[in-house]
Design a protein around this motif. Structure first.
Motif, short mmCIF file in Angstrom:
data_model
loop_
_atom_site.label_atom_id
_atom_site.label_comp_id
_atom_site.label_asym_id
_atom_site.label_seq_id
_atom_site.Cartn_x
_atom_site.Cartn_y
_atom_site.Cartn_z
N CYS A 261 0.82 -1.21 0.00
CA CYS A 261 0.00 0.00 0.00
C CYS A 261 0.85 1.27 0.00
CB CYS A 261 -0.93 0.00 1.21
SG CYS A 261 -2.29 -1.18 1.06
N ALA A 262 0.25 2.33 -0.51
CA ALA A 262 0.93 3.64 -0.61
C ALA A 262 0.82 4.39 0.71
CB ALA A 262 0.32 4.45 -1.75
N TYR A 263 1.28 3.74 1.75
CA TYR A 263 1.19 4.30 3.10
C TYR A 263 2.38 3.81 3.90
CZ TYR A 263 -0.37 4.92 7.94
OH TYR A 263 -0.44 5.27 9.27
N LEU A 264 3.02 4.73 4.62
CA LEU A 264 4.17 4.37 5.44
C LEU A 264 4.04 5.06 6.80
CD1 LEU A 264 7.03 3.27 5.98
CD2 LEU A 264 7.92 5.34 4.86
N HIS A 265 4.11 4.25 7.88
CA HIS A 265 4.19 4.80 9.23
C HIS A 265 5.63 4.64 9.70
CE1 HIS A 265 2.91 6.17 13.12
NE2 HIS A 265 3.50 5.12 13.69
N LEU A 266 6.33 5.76 9.86
CA LEU A 266 7.75 5.74 10.23
C LEU A 266 7.97 6.72 11.37
CD1 LEU A 266 10.38 4.37 9.34
CD2 LEU A 266 10.83 6.34 7.87
N PRO A 267 8.00 6.24 12.61
CA PRO A 267 8.12 7.13 13.77
C PRO A 267 9.45 7.87 13.81
CG PRO A 267 7.26 4.98 14.42
CD PRO A 267 7.77 4.84 13.02
N VAL A 268 9.39 9.20 13.90
CA VAL A 268 10.61 10.00 13.98
C VAL A 268 10.86 10.48 15.41
CG1 VAL A 268 9.46 12.18 13.37
CG2 VAL A 268 11.90 11.90 12.92
N GLN A 269 9.82 10.75 16.17
CA GLN A 269 9.83 11.14 17.58
C GLN A 269 10.25 12.59 17.83
OE1 GLN A 269 8.19 9.21 19.15
NE2 GLN A 269 8.61 7.10 18.59
N SER A 270 11.24 13.12 17.09
CA SER A 270 11.67 14.51 17.28
C SER A 270 12.38 14.98 16.02
CB SER A 270 12.60 14.64 18.48
OG SER A 270 13.12 15.95 18.59
N GLY A 271 12.36 16.29 15.81
CA GLY A 271 13.11 16.86 14.69
C GLY A 271 14.45 17.43 15.11
N SER A 272 14.81 17.28 16.37
CA SER A 272 16.06 17.82 16.90
C SER A 272 17.11 16.72 17.02
CB SER A 272 15.82 18.45 18.27
OG SER A 272 17.03 18.61 18.99
N ASP A 273 18.26 16.91 16.41
CA ASP A 273 19.33 15.91 16.52
C ASP A 273 19.76 15.73 17.97
OD1 ASP A 273 19.45 15.24 13.87
OD2 ASP A 273 21.08 16.62 13.38
N ARG A 274 19.77 16.81 18.75
CA ARG A 274 20.17 16.69 20.15
C ARG A 274 19.22 15.78 20.92
NH1 ARG A 274 19.70 19.06 25.23
NH2 ARG A 274 17.80 20.17 24.62
N ILE A 275 17.93 15.97 20.71
CA ILE A 275 16.94 15.13 21.39
C ILE A 275 16.98 13.70 20.86
CG2 ILE A 275 14.48 14.79 21.82
CD1 ILE A 275 15.72 17.05 23.44
N LEU A 276 17.14 13.54 19.54
CA LEU A 276 17.24 12.18 18.98
C LEU A 276 18.43 11.44 19.59
CD1 LEU A 276 16.50 12.88 15.20
CD2 LEU A 276 15.02 11.66 16.83
#
Length: 448
Positions: A261-276
């Motif tokens: 299917c044309a659907y992807l669930h990909l958890p990123v959790q944060s946009g900050s490299d420091r927090i990642l």
């Protein structure tokens, strides 16, 4: 004697929904239990728990407090607690809630019949929260379809040890089912009318299933290609993925396999490299953006959803601004977002949580508003298009309408005959609603 009745209350993710269905199957085979939606008439009440959300343990004991009155009214009634909170708390559940008769973990639900017999025979709480690896799948009854879509668990556990997450401690490390076992289950479901399967795992793209009697293993991308060859299967989904293991073969599967299917669930959790980094996610913002860009090249029109944790310990205004920027760069059209709260036993629980609650709440509101804007725009972009819809059930609002999903995982309500369940129909999207789409059925069914 009338058949005994089973009530199962499920908290949490699709894995828990899958596990609850298997609990019912196991007990139906062993003791003849019939599942009921009325807790007060049940002879056995099971609470399948999740420890991801805030104050999960307290919610469990609050529910058990309500069930205690039903137990007092009929002492023959049994109460069981399963899932991740049970795995964490074990015998402590029985000490705090003596009305509980059974405590079992996600890996031992197949032992429920023995635990029921033990609790009745001994008159005390039967506890089994061990980790017997893949044994569970070898002991479960043949799968039973409940409509044209089904979840299929292909692996258990997670070995990533993100600093905020309890899954490795409650479900164990990654264990993959053998390829033949997964394919057999899906073939059995397809024979019962299932047309779409969702492959499940806490970190499903780490799947490495043994192939036959060899030492070779099958990864998720190859598994998807095998599943696509099973007669009757028209659509394939998978969840949940980890960005650090979202590799080339899986990206290529989106280009090569039309049933994916044309659907992807990909958890990123944060946009900050420091927090990642503090979360120990194992990738950077740039890594994530590169992978999203590549998979969108492989599958134009892909719907992308994700997870966010807001207010991780030490998250600054700048960290949060980076998350909002990431949302705009990716254009997520769906997201599951939560306030951070410490989980006992995780490394992050030892960090000082210095973000005030009101700040967390403000940030969560801002993030969810931004996601809704992209969600609205994505759904509006579908208006006027013709979409293949797999019809799943009657629409909840009735009026003779049916409900189904497009490949991009949006629900569409439209007028259609009741016997269209399980068919893929061409539907023109006519308008958007609060959480769904409305459409008009075109003439010719695409598949049956």
């Amino acid at each position: 004697m009338p058949a005994p009745k089973l009530f199962v209350l499920t908290h949490g993710c699709q894995m828990n929904e899958y596990d609850s269905a298997k609990m019912a199957d196991v007990l139906a085979r062993s003791h003849g239990y019939i599942r009921t939606h009325d807790a007060e008439e049940a002879d056995l009440l099971l609470l399948n728990t999740c420890s991801i959300r805030e104050k999960a343990q307290e919610k469990v004991f609050s529910e058990l407090g309500r069930w205690r009155d039903w137990k007092n009214a009929d002492p023959r009634r049994l109460i069981g607690v399963g899932g991740c909170v049970a795995s964490q708390e074990g015998q402590a559940i029985a000490r705090r809630a003596p009305q509980v008769d059974l405590v079992f973990g996600p890996q031992t639900l197949h032992r429920l019949p023995q635990l029921v017999d033990q609790a009745r025979a001994e008159g005390r709480t039967a506890v089994d929260v061990s980790f017997p690896e893949i044994e569970k799948f070898d002991c479960l009854p043949a799968p039973r379809a409940e409509g044209p879509t089904a979840f299929v668990s292909v692996m258990e556990g997670c070995s990533k040890y993100c600093s905020f997450c309890v899954v490795p401690y409650t479900r164990g490390t990654e264990i993959s089912r053998p390829l033949d076992s997964v394919l057999l289950e899906i073939a059995q479901l397809a024979g019962q009318g299932v047309r779409e399967v969702t492959l499940l795992g806490q970190n499903v793209n780490a799947y490495r299933g043994r192939m036959g009697d060899t030492d070779e293993t099958c990864d998720l991308a190859l598994l998807i290609h095998y599943v696509a060859q099973i007669p009757g299967i028209l659509r394939i989904r998978f969840t949940t993925s980890h960005p650090a293991e979202f590799g080339d073969a899986l990206i290529e599967a989106f280009a090569e396999q039309p049933k994916l299917c044309a659907y992807l669930h990909l958890p990123v959790q944060s946009g900050s490299d420091r927090i990642l980094g503090m979360m120990k996610r194992g990738y950077t913002r740039a890594d994530f953006l590169r992978k999203i860009g590549r998979v969108r090249e492989a599958r134009p029109g892909l719907s992308v959803s994700t997870d966010f944790i807001v207010g991780f310990p030490g998250e600054t205004d700048d960290d949060f601004a980076r998350t909002l920027e990431l949302i705009a760069e990716v254009g997520f059209d769906c997201a599951y977002s939560f306030l951070y709260s410490a989980r006992p036993g995780t490394p992050a629980a030892n960090l000082r949580d210095g973000v005030p609650l009101e700040v967390k709440q403000q940030r969560l509101s801002m993030l969810q508003h931004r996601i809704r804007q992209f969600d609205d725009a994505f759904r509006q972009s579908l208006v006027g298009s013709v979409q293949p819809v797999l019809v799943e059930r009657p629409a909840r609002l009735g009026h003779g309408q049916m409900a189904g999903r497009i490949s991009a995982n949006r629900v569409v309500n439209f007028d259609a005959p009741a016997d269209s369940i399980g068919r893929v129909l061409d539907v023109r999207i006519t308008e958007t609603a609060a959480n769904s789409l409305r459409g008009q059925l075109l003439d010719t069914p695409l598949a049956a």
